[in-house]
Design a protein around this motif. Sequence first.
Motif, mmCIF file in Angstrom:
data_model
loop_
_atom_site.group_PDB
_atom_site.id
_atom_site.type_symbol
_atom_site.label_atom_id
_atom_site.label_comp_id
_atom_site.label_asym_id
_atom_site.label_seq_id
_atom_site.Cartn_x
_atom_site.Cartn_y
_atom_site.Cartn_z
ATOM 1 N N VAL A 1 9.592 -24.476 -21.317
ATOM 2 C CA VAL A 1 9.812 -23.178 -21.969
ATOM 3 C C VAL A 1 10.867 -23.317 -23.062
ATOM 4 O O VAL A 1 10.710 -22.786 -24.172
ATOM 5 C CB VAL A 1 10.222 -22.114 -20.935
ATOM 6 C CG1 VAL A 1 10.715 -20.845 -21.634
ATOM 7 C CG2 VAL A 1 9.050 -21.782 -20.017
ATOM 8 N N THR B 1 -0.286 -29.023 -29.677
ATOM 9 C CA THR B 1 0.348 -27.863 -30.290
ATOM 10 C C THR B 1 -0.609 -27.179 -31.268
ATOM 11 O O THR B 1 -1.463 -27.818 -31.886
ATOM 12 C CB THR B 1 1.653 -28.259 -31.003
ATOM 13 O OG1 THR B 1 1.393 -29.320 -31.928
ATOM 14 C CG2 THR B 1 2.693 -28.700 -30.000
ATOM 15 N N MET C 1 9.289 -24.985 -26.056
ATOM 16 C CA MET C 1 8.373 -24.092 -26.767
ATOM 17 C C MET C 1 9.128 -23.049 -27.579
ATOM 18 O O MET C 1 8.789 -22.782 -28.732
ATOM 19 C CB MET C 1 7.421 -23.419 -25.773
ATOM 20 C CG MET C 1 6.432 -24.380 -25.130
ATOM 21 S SD MET C 1 5.096 -23.551 -24.215
ATOM 22 C CE MET C 1 6.022 -22.709 -22.947
ATOM 23 N N GLU C 2 10.151 -22.475 -26.984
ATOM 24 C CA GLU C 2 10.890 -21.416 -27.672
ATOM 25 C C GLU C 2 11.670 -21.953 -28.866
ATOM 26 O O GLU C 2 11.881 -21.233 -29.850
ATOM 27 C CB GLU C 2 11.843 -20.733 -26.692
ATOM 28 C CG GLU C 2 11.142 -19.900 -25.637
ATOM 29 C CD GLU C 2 12.114 -19.225 -24.688
ATOM 30 O OE1 GLU C 2 11.825 -18.095 -24.255
ATOM 31 O OE2 GLU C 2 13.169 -19.830 -24.380
ATOM 32 N N GLY D 1 3.605 -19.230 -26.088
ATOM 33 C CA GLY D 1 4.880 -19.791 -26.507
ATOM 34 C C GLY D 1 5.954 -18.769 -26.813
ATOM 35 O O GLY D 1 7.130 -19.120 -26.962
ATOM 36 N N ARG D 2 5.558 -17.482 -26.879
ATOM 37 C CA ARG D 2 6.521 -16.420 -27.214
ATOM 38 C C ARG D 2 6.230 -15.196 -26.365
ATOM 39 O O ARG D 2 5.081 -14.949 -25.972
ATOM 40 C CB ARG D 2 6.391 -16.014 -28.685
ATOM 41 C CG ARG D 2 6.734 -17.071 -29.703
ATOM 42 C CD ARG D 2 6.339 -16.603 -31.114
ATOM 43 N NE ARG D 2 6.910 -15.302 -31.445
ATOM 44 C CZ ARG D 2 6.505 -14.551 -32.480
ATOM 45 N NH1 ARG D 2 5.530 -14.983 -33.273
ATOM 46 N NH2 ARG D 2 7.088 -13.402 -32.727
ATOM 47 N N TYR E 1 1.452 -16.508 -31.290
ATOM 48 C CA TYR E 1 2.012 -16.463 -29.935
ATOM 49 C C TYR E 1 1.482 -17.594 -29.047
ATOM 50 O O TYR E 1 1.930 -17.729 -27.915
ATOM 51 C CB TYR E 1 1.693 -15.110 -29.289
ATOM 52 C CG TYR E 1 2.395 -13.958 -29.967
ATOM 53 C CD1 TYR E 1 3.594 -13.455 -29.465
ATOM 54 C CD2 TYR E 1 1.861 -13.380 -31.123
ATOM 55 C CE1 TYR E 1 4.246 -12.407 -30.101
ATOM 56 C CE2 TYR E 1 2.512 -12.320 -31.762
ATOM 57 C CZ TYR E 1 3.696 -11.852 -31.248
ATOM 58 O OH TYR E 1 4.346 -10.819 -31.883
ATOM 59 N N PHE F 1 1.277 -21.412 -28.141
ATOM 60 C CA PHE F 1 1.993 -22.651 -28.418
ATOM 61 C C PHE F 1 1.047 -23.835 -28.522
ATOM 62 O O PHE F 1 1.205 -24.691 -29.407
ATOM 63 C CB PHE F 1 3.031 -22.927 -27.328
ATOM 64 C CG PHE F 1 3.761 -24.222 -27.535
ATOM 65 C CD1 PHE F 1 4.737 -24.327 -28.520
ATOM 66 C CD2 PHE F 1 3.457 -25.347 -26.785
ATOM 67 C CE1 PHE F 1 5.405 -25.524 -28.738
ATOM 68 C CE2 PHE F 1 4.114 -26.546 -26.997
ATOM 69 C CZ PHE F 1 5.087 -26.637 -27.977
ATOM 70 N N PRO G 1 6.667 -16.965 -22.332
ATOM 71 C CA PRO G 1 6.435 -18.388 -22.596
ATOM 72 C C PRO G 1 6.130 -19.136 -21.297
ATOM 73 O O PRO G 1 6.824 -18.964 -20.292
ATOM 74 C CB PRO G 1 7.764 -18.847 -23.205
ATOM 75 C CG PRO G 1 8.327 -17.619 -23.836
ATOM 76 C CD PRO G 1 7.940 -16.492 -22.923
ATOM 77 N N GLY G 2 5.072 -19.916 -21.337
ATOM 78 C CA GLY G 2 4.641 -20.648 -20.150
ATOM 79 C C GLY G 2 3.503 -19.994 -19.406
ATOM 80 O O GLY G 2 2.912 -20.610 -18.509
ATOM 81 N N PHE H 1 10.809 -24.826 -30.594
ATOM 82 C CA PHE H 1 10.018 -25.940 -31.112
ATOM 83 C C PHE H 1 10.210 -26.159 -32.607
ATOM 84 O O PHE H 1 10.245 -27.314 -33.072
ATOM 85 C CB PHE H 1 8.537 -25.748 -30.797
ATOM 86 C CG PHE H 1 7.709 -26.963 -31.110
ATOM 87 C CD1 PHE H 1 7.843 -28.122 -30.366
ATOM 88 C CD2 PHE H 1 6.794 -26.945 -32.159
ATOM 89 C CE1 PHE H 1 7.090 -29.253 -30.643
ATOM 90 C CE2 PHE H 1 6.039 -28.067 -32.443
ATOM 91 C CZ PHE H 1 6.181 -29.221 -31.689
#
Length: 287
Positions: free
Chosen positions: A38, A193, A41-42, A143-144, A157, A159, A241-242, A44
């Motif tokens: 997470v 990605t 991703m946040e 991802g968001r 949104y 990822f 995220p996740g 990245f």
Amino acid sequence: MRLAIFNDNKLGVVEKEKVVDVTNAVSWDQTRPFESLVHVMEQFDKLKNELEPAVKTGKVYEMQDVQLKAPVPSPGKIWAAPVNYKKHQEEMNKQFQNAPRTIEELKLFLKAPSSISGPYDPIRLPIEGRRTDHEAELGFVVGRKARNVKAKDARHYIFGYFALLDISIRGNEERTWRKSFDTFTPIGPWIVTADEIDDPNDLDLKLWVNDNLRQDGSTKHLIYDCYKCLEAATQNMTLYPGDVIATGTPEGVGPIAAGDRVHIRVGEVGEFTVPVQKGYDGKDDPA
């Protein structure tokens, strides 16, 4: 970029047939792989600048020498798309009474996060004598934080993408029950990605059982495409995220049995093979 979790929860970047260890480049905590993912991703956009040079200096492993794990190890939730291809609806009409409606009426359903398994982990059949089917799908990870996102904005949104198997016991129970057994959501082999995928809504999707091609479709035939699936999910609840979304399966769904090997391949995303085994007795860890 292709991000993998491997061996003892290290973070790797996949380059051709090699895995480069970048664990130390992003403050990755091997004891908390989901939380670490997470974080990656946040952050990245920033961390990518640190990952790229780390790929040139990190320890390199041959693919056959590593154990790939589920690239999203313990998602907060899994939203899944039922009957999201017209031809799948048609085949279900022929095989089962009370043919299913499509996603347009049903929307999405939840699977247990504990059903996640990796691209080397076996599918374990939990109930002897019950038909259990394979369903090849494209999956993606959020991802968001997302709420009430429109399909036209959904790409921002997501990822990344991975291949996903939605394993299903047939019967009269609710979908969530029939699809949430341990090992019933194998994913992998890594996350690609979103910036690496030109169009997630135009990817070939194939599945073999042993050497027999069972499913041969394309995400271009989705009723709700990837972006519409995310829109539908965020109309219901906040995604974080996740969180994972499984986009549904094309025609060709069929039964699997102990001793089979199931191979899934998704366009530019990747492929993996998992064995099918009899269920466990509850005394040992199935993972």
